[in-house]
Structures are given as structure tokens and as C-alpha cells.
Design an enzyme around this catalytic site. Structure first.
Site, PDB file in Angstrom:
ATOM      1  N   HIS A 313      11.941  40.411  32.950  1.00  0.00           N
ATOM      2  CA  HIS A 313      12.416  39.350  32.061  1.00  0.00           C
ATOM      3  C   HIS A 313      12.141  39.781  30.635  1.00  0.00           C
ATOM      4  O   HIS A 313      11.126  40.425  30.368  1.00  0.00           O
ATOM      5  CB  HIS A 313      11.677  38.033  32.371  1.00  0.00           C
ATOM      6  CG  HIS A 313      12.332  36.822  31.793  1.00  0.00           C
ATOM      7  ND1 HIS A 313      12.125  36.424  30.498  1.00  0.00           N
ATOM      8  CD2 HIS A 313      13.207  35.940  32.332  1.00  0.00           C
ATOM      9  CE1 HIS A 313      12.835  35.332  30.267  1.00  0.00           C
ATOM     10  NE2 HIS A 313      13.507  35.018  31.362  1.00  0.00           N
ATOM     11  N   ASP A 371      15.059  33.776  39.349  1.00  0.00           N
ATOM     12  CA  ASP A 371      16.236  34.039  40.171  1.00  0.00           C
ATOM     13  C   ASP A 371      15.907  34.735  41.474  1.00  0.00           C
ATOM     14  O   ASP A 371      16.760  34.842  42.353  1.00  0.00           O
ATOM     15  CB  ASP A 371      17.225  34.906  39.381  1.00  0.00           C
ATOM     16  CG  ASP A 371      17.819  34.122  38.242  1.00  0.00           C
ATOM     17  OD1 ASP A 371      18.147  32.956  38.459  1.00  0.00           O
ATOM     18  OD2 ASP A 371      17.928  34.675  37.135  1.00  0.00           O
TER      19      ASP A 371
HETATM   20  N1  ACO Z   1      14.381  46.951  38.239  1.00  0.00           N
HETATM   21  C1  ACO Z   1      13.972  48.205  37.911  1.00  0.00           C
HETATM   22  N2  ACO Z   1      13.557  48.585  36.693  1.00  0.00           N
HETATM   23  C2  ACO Z   1      13.540  47.628  35.746  1.00  0.00           C
HETATM   24  C3  ACO Z   1      13.954  46.306  36.005  1.00  0.00           C
HETATM   25  C4  ACO Z   1      14.367  45.980  37.315  1.00  0.00           C
HETATM   26  N3  ACO Z   1      14.776  44.743  37.618  1.00  0.00           N
HETATM   27  N4  ACO Z   1      13.850  45.564  34.877  1.00  0.00           N
HETATM   28  C5  ACO Z   1      13.390  46.409  33.930  1.00  0.00           C
HETATM   29  N5  ACO Z   1      13.198  47.662  34.459  1.00  0.00           N
HETATM   30  C6  ACO Z   1      12.648  48.817  33.751  1.00  0.00           C
HETATM   31  C7  ACO Z   1      13.640  49.408  32.749  1.00  0.00           C
HETATM   32  O1  ACO Z   1      14.445  50.410  33.346  1.00  0.00           O
HETATM   33  C8  ACO Z   1      12.708  49.963  31.694  1.00  0.00           C
HETATM   34  O2  ACO Z   1      12.157  51.147  32.207  1.00  0.00           O
HETATM   35  P1  ACO Z   1      11.771  52.377  31.200  1.00  0.00           P
HETATM   36  O3  ACO Z   1      10.756  51.816  30.256  1.00  0.00           O
HETATM   37  O4  ACO Z   1      11.249  53.440  32.095  1.00  0.00           O
HETATM   38  O5  ACO Z   1      13.056  52.768  30.506  1.00  0.00           O
HETATM   39  C9  ACO Z   1      11.569  48.959  31.655  1.00  0.00           C
HETATM   40  O6  ACO Z   1      11.539  48.356  32.973  1.00  0.00           O
HETATM   41  C10 ACO Z   1      11.753  47.873  30.595  1.00  0.00           C
HETATM   42  O7  ACO Z   1      12.974  47.202  30.846  1.00  0.00           O
HETATM   43  P2  ACO Z   1      13.982  46.674  29.735  1.00  0.00           P
HETATM   44  O8  ACO Z   1      15.372  46.786  30.267  1.00  0.00           O
HETATM   45  O9  ACO Z   1      13.679  47.289  28.416  1.00  0.00           O
HETATM   46  O10 ACO Z   1      13.582  45.133  29.664  1.00  0.00           O
HETATM   47  P3  ACO Z   1      14.433  43.999  28.977  1.00  0.00           P
HETATM   48  O11 ACO Z   1      13.467  42.996  28.499  1.00  0.00           O
HETATM   49  O12 ACO Z   1      15.412  44.519  28.001  1.00  0.00           O
HETATM   50  O13 ACO Z   1      15.302  43.449  30.218  1.00  0.00           O
HETATM   51  C11 ACO Z   1      16.052  42.195  32.077  1.00  0.00           C
HETATM   52  C12 ACO Z   1      15.019  42.325  30.928  1.00  0.00           C
HETATM   53  C13 ACO Z   1      17.492  42.336  31.525  1.00  0.00           C
HETATM   54  C14 ACO Z   1      15.914  40.804  32.699  1.00  0.00           C
HETATM   55  C15 ACO Z   1      15.782  43.294  33.120  1.00  0.00           C
HETATM   56  O14 ACO Z   1      14.447  43.183  33.590  1.00  0.00           O
HETATM   57  C16 ACO Z   1      16.752  43.231  34.307  1.00  0.00           C
HETATM   58  O15 ACO Z   1      17.861  43.767  34.195  1.00  0.00           O
HETATM   59  N6  ACO Z   1      16.338  42.585  35.453  1.00  0.00           N
HETATM   60  C17 ACO Z   1      17.199  42.418  36.593  1.00  0.00           C
HETATM   61  C18 ACO Z   1      18.215  41.320  36.340  1.00  0.00           C
HETATM   62  C19 ACO Z   1      17.602  39.927  36.417  1.00  0.00           C
HETATM   63  O16 ACO Z   1      16.868  39.594  37.338  1.00  0.00           O
HETATM   64  N7  ACO Z   1      17.941  39.099  35.423  1.00  0.00           N
HETATM   65  C20 ACO Z   1      17.471  37.709  35.387  1.00  0.00           C
HETATM   66  C21 ACO Z   1      16.676  37.393  34.167  1.00  0.00           C
HETATM   67  S1  ACO Z   1      16.037  35.748  34.265  1.00  0.00           S
HETATM   68  C22 ACO Z   1      17.237  34.715  33.707  1.00  0.00           C
HETATM   69  O17 ACO Z   1      18.151  35.084  33.006  1.00  0.00           O
HETATM   70  C23 ACO Z   1      17.188  33.275  34.113  1.00  0.00           C
END
Ligand code: ACO
Length: 432
Positions: A313, A371
Site C-alpha cells: 500500500h 483488498d
Molecule cells: N507484490 C510484489 N512486490 C511488491 C508488491 C506486491 N504486491 N507491492 C510492492 N512491491 C515491491 C515493489 O516491486 C518494490 O520493490 P523494489 O523496491 O525492489 O523495486 C517495493 O515493493 C516498493 O513498492 P512500490 O511499488 O514502490 O510501492 P507503492 O507505494 O508505489 O505501491 C501499490 C503501492 C501500488 C499498492 C503496490 O503495493 C501494489 O501494486 N500492490 C498490489 C495491488 C494492490 O493490492 N492494490 C490495492 C491497494 S489498496 C486500495 O487501493 C484500496
């Protein structure tokens, strides 16, 4: 907001004079640097696409501490509200700042219950849509159309109009969501039944038919109510910021909320539980729990493009408190429906167990978000996947209205008008 003891000083390496900017403190959370005079003082804008470091407003409604995994509505922890208040009490709290006591609660429930019916003409408007239209396309249209059906409450600057619009939106949203569902199915709409609870009425309008009596299951009713409470507000997220920006032009309240519905539709916002359920289904089809290890290897491989949906998140760097409540709700619903051995739920639990122990997730502070379990609960209740975001819309409507009201009442409120860093062509003449 109050002036902090310190100020911020911006200095430049080219010898331009440095600029002092005031710092303000809220009641909790990070301080903010007031950059409003920066352009006048320096001729420069700030640059922050995605608002990673920008507070777009001051607000007293919802507070999230992402490191602690804490969510407060008007100061009350979400866990306490989910246990001790129902959704309509929570709506009252978000709108008015305090939980309703005694008669106030009864009066508010009655007020909402008395406005659940929609103008009969709405069904003819709905008929203009294709039967296979996505429910969110239909809802965006229906909510926008409310301004045409109720044009006695369209002046956003009139507090009375905003109050009437708020009551109508909260009361009629379950009716509209259920109508959008029934229309797609080709079944008759069910008129609301006002002696039922808010959640019970919604379940009946979704799953009842005129052919037989619908008996509301109290466990599902409670679960639905809790899902609404968990999604009621989440401070300045994309759809709420959209409602604020749209409303800042003075457009009517129904139009501003319709803009929020359109924003919520996106897969990066309201559509994530749908993606999570799809992921669980795919793992299940490929071999179930036995394939979890293989799937996790793909998730950790940057080149695979696979993410563990429902994990991570932007704000929560700890367990999303809503996810814990959702897991509990999931347990209760599956037990009630005799689905304790539901393979998708077992799979979700196994994925969670492995992820919480895995260095990849631990080091990146990736925890389950709301979610992760909501798709499993909603589909167990019988809600089809393409309606998931519609449920979220219903629940978030109160948050949008509360935030809109707060913005209009803020003496510092101005039309939202971001600036830009221009990277296009410089002035040139048309040669022809
Ligand atoms: N699975 C695997 N790796 C992940 C995930 C995941 N779900 N989420 C983040 N990471 C990793 C990224 O690849 C990144 O790795 P790195 O540092 O080696 O490059 C690190 O964790 C940081 O992630 P970011 O993408 O920079 O985090 P950000 O805050 O931008 O993204 C997000 C948050 C978009 C929610 C992301 O975690 C994601 O895509 N999750 C899956 C989708 C999801 O469940 N969305 C629902 C959000 S809740 C809502 O909207 C109600």
C-alpha cells in the site's frame, strides 16, 4: 492548523536570496511547509506529480498512520467503530464530527430510511444503457443524473442544499447499485423496504425477487455493514481528491460525487479486490496450495511482472487495519455459509502466511491490504466480481460528501488549479 516553532528556509546554489516559509502543525502526523507564496517570492513552482509530498488541504475527518497501521475516523480507531457502531452511525460521525447518541442515532437512521426510493423516472433513464454495460459505467451515469432528477438541491454553496444532497446520496446509493445489478441480470428492480436495516435492505434489493419473500441473514447483514464501514473514508485518496477538485469549481454536489465514482472505477484504486480474486482463481486452477511456492518465486522475480495482489500500500507500511477486520469478517461469513473449507480462502491464508515470513515482503514492509480478503467475502455473499467496485462506491459516498462539505466550509478554499513544468514546443510561427 497552528504555526510551528520552526520555519523552513529554501536556499539556491545560484546566489539568489533564500526564502523563508512558514511551517504548520496538525494535531498528529507530519508538519507541512506552506509554499503558497513561493511563486510570488521566487517565480518558481514546486514539482510533485502523484502528490508524494504534498498535502492538498487541511482536514479533520480521517487520519492514517501508515507505519503503525492505524486508521481513525474523527479520532476513533476503525476497529472500535467496526465493533461498536453501525455504518449509519459512522456516516453521522463522518458528516457531523461526533457519534450520534440515543435519539440522534434513531432519527438519523429514520431520515436515511425514508429517502431510499429513487424518482420513478430513473428506471427509464437506466433503460438507455446496454444490458451488458459495466455497472460502474452505469453508476457514473446514474449518480450524475441525480442532479437532473433532484434539482432543488444543486447549489454547492448552500449548506441546506448540500445537506439534502448528502442524505439523498447516502440513502439512494444502495437502491441505485442494486438497480444497476438487476438491470444487467434482466430481473425486476426491488423497491427498498424501509423497515430493514441499511445493509439488510441492500441485500434484499440485490438478491430478492418479487416472487418470494427474502429473509435477511443476520451474519451476512452484519458483514455487509462492516464492509461499508471499513470503506467509508480514507482521507485524500485519488477519488476523494477528484471530488474535491471537481467540487472546487462550484459544480453541483451530485456532479462532484459522480466524478469520484468515475475515478474509483480504475484498477489502481477501487478495482484491486477484483484483481486479487482473479489471482487466487488462477493459482487455484494451476494446482492450488501446492503451487503457492512456485507463484511466490514469480512474485519475487522482478522480470516476471507478477505482483501479489492485495499486498502492499502507498500509505500503510504495516498491516492495513481494515485487512484484519476483513479477515475476521471472512471467517464469520464462510462459517455461516458452511464454506470453511473454501479453497480460495485457504489459499489466501497460505499466501499470507508465507508472505509474512518471507524476507522479500518483510524487508519491503509489504503487508495485506483491505483488498486481500474483501473479494473472498463479497463473492461468498454472492456479489459478482464486476459489482465489487459498485459496493466500494456505495460505501465511499459518505466520505466524499463529508470531504466536499469540509472543503466548501474551509475559509482557505479556492478553486483547485495546479501549475505545470512546460516541456512542449517554445513559441513558433505557423509556416504555410
Ligand atoms: N507484490 C510484489 N512486490 C511488491 C508488491 C506486491 N504486491 N507491492 C510492492 N512491491 C515491491 C515493489 O516491486 C518494490 O520493490 P523494489 O523496491 O525492489 O523495486 C517495493 O515493493 C516498493 O513498492 P512500490 O511499488 O514502490 O510501492 P507503492 O507505494 O508505489 O505501491 C501499490 C503501492 C501500488 C499498492 C503496490 O503495493 C501494489 O501494486 N500492490 C498490489 C495491488 C494492490 O493490492 N492494490 C490495492 C491497494 S489498496 C486500495 O487501493 C484500496
Amino acid at each position: 492548523m497552528k504555526l510551528a516553532d520552526n520555519k523552513a528556509t529554501l536556499s539556491f546554489s545560484n546566489g539568489s536570496p533564500s526564502i523563508d516559509m512558514p511551517v504548520y502543525s496538525g494535531n498528529i502526523g507530519p508538519d507541512v511547509i506552506d509554499v503558497r507564496k513561493l511563486y510570488a517570492d521566487s517565480g518558481m513552482f514546486t514539482y510533485d506529480p502523484g502528490y508524494l509530498s504534498t498535502a492538498s488541504c487541511q482536514s479533520g475527518i480521517t487520519f492514517i498512520d501508515g507505519d503503525k497501521g492505524e486508521l481513525l475516523y474523527r479520532g476513533y480507531p476503525i476497529e472500535q467503530l467496526a465493533d461498536k457502531a453501525d455504518f449509519l452511525d459512522t456516516c453521522y460521525l463522518l458528516l457531523n464530527g461526533e457519534l450520534p447518541v440515543g435519539q440522534q442515532s434513531k432519527d438519523f437512521h429514520k431520515l436515511i430510511n425514508q429517502h431510499t426510493m429513487v424518482n420513478e423516472q430513473m428506471q427509464f433513464f437506466l433503460r438507455g444503457f446496454r444490458r451488458d454495460a459495466h455497472p460502474m459505467a452505469v453508476l457514473t451515469g446514474l449518480v450524475g443524473a441525480l442532479s437532473a432528477f433532484y434539482h432543488d438541491s444543486t447549489d454547492i454553496n448552500n449548506p441546506e442544499h448540500r445537506h439534502i444532497a448528502a442524505i439523498r446520496l447516502i440513502a439512494k446509493m444502495p437502491t441505485l447499485v442494486a438497480m444497476a445489478y438487476k438491470y444487467g441480470l434482466g430481473q425486476p428492480y426491488m423497491y427498498p423496504q424501509n423497515n430493514l436495516s441499511y445493509a439488510g435492505n441492500f441485500l434484499r434489493m440485490m438478491f430478492g425477487t418479487p416472487c418470494e419473500e427474502y429473509v435477511v441473514n443476520p451474519v451476512l447483514e452484519r458483514a455487509m455493514d462492516r464492509i461499508f464501514t471499513l470503506h467509508a473514508d480514507h482521507e485524500q485518496n485519488a477519488s476523494t481528491s477528484t471530488v474535491r477538485l471537481c467540487g472546487s469549481s462550484g459544480t453541483n454536489p451530485f456532479a462532484a460525487i459522480a466524478a469520484g465514482v468515475a475515478c474509483l472505477w480504475g484498477p489502481a484504486h477501487g478495482g484491486a479486490n477484483e484483481a486479487c480474486l482473479k489471482m487466487l482463481g488462477e493459482i487455484q486452477d494451476s494446482g492450488g496450495v501446492a503451487k503457492v511456492g512456485e507463484f511466490m518465486e514469480k512474485v519475487k522475480d522482478k522480470n516476471s511482472g507478477v505482483k501479489l495482489m492485495g499486498f502492499g500500500h502507498r500509505v500503510y507500511k504495516n498491516y492495513d487495519p481494515r485487512a484484519k477486520l476483513m479477515q475476521k469478517t471472512c471467517d464469520e461469513v464462510l462459517k455461516e455459509l458452511g464454506l470453511e473449507n473454501d479453497p480460495l480462502f485457504k489459499l489466501a491464508k497460505e499466501l499470507e502466511r508465507i508472505a509474512l515470513e518471507d524476507e522479500y515482503f518483510v524487508s519491503r514492509k509489504l503487508y495485506p491490504n483491505v483488498d486481500f480478503y474483501s473479494g473472498v467475502v463479497l463473492s461468498a455473499i454472492g456479489i459478482p466480481v464486476n459489482m465489487f467496485t459498485g459496493i466500494f462506491t456505495l460505501a465511499r459516498t459518505v466520505g466524499w460528501i463529508a470531504q466536499l462539505n469540509e472543503m466548501i466550509s474551509d475559509p482557505e478554499y479556492k478553486i483547485g488549479r495546479p501549475r505545470q513544468l512546460y516541456t512542449g514546443s517554445v513559441r513558433r510561427n505557423v509556416q504555410r
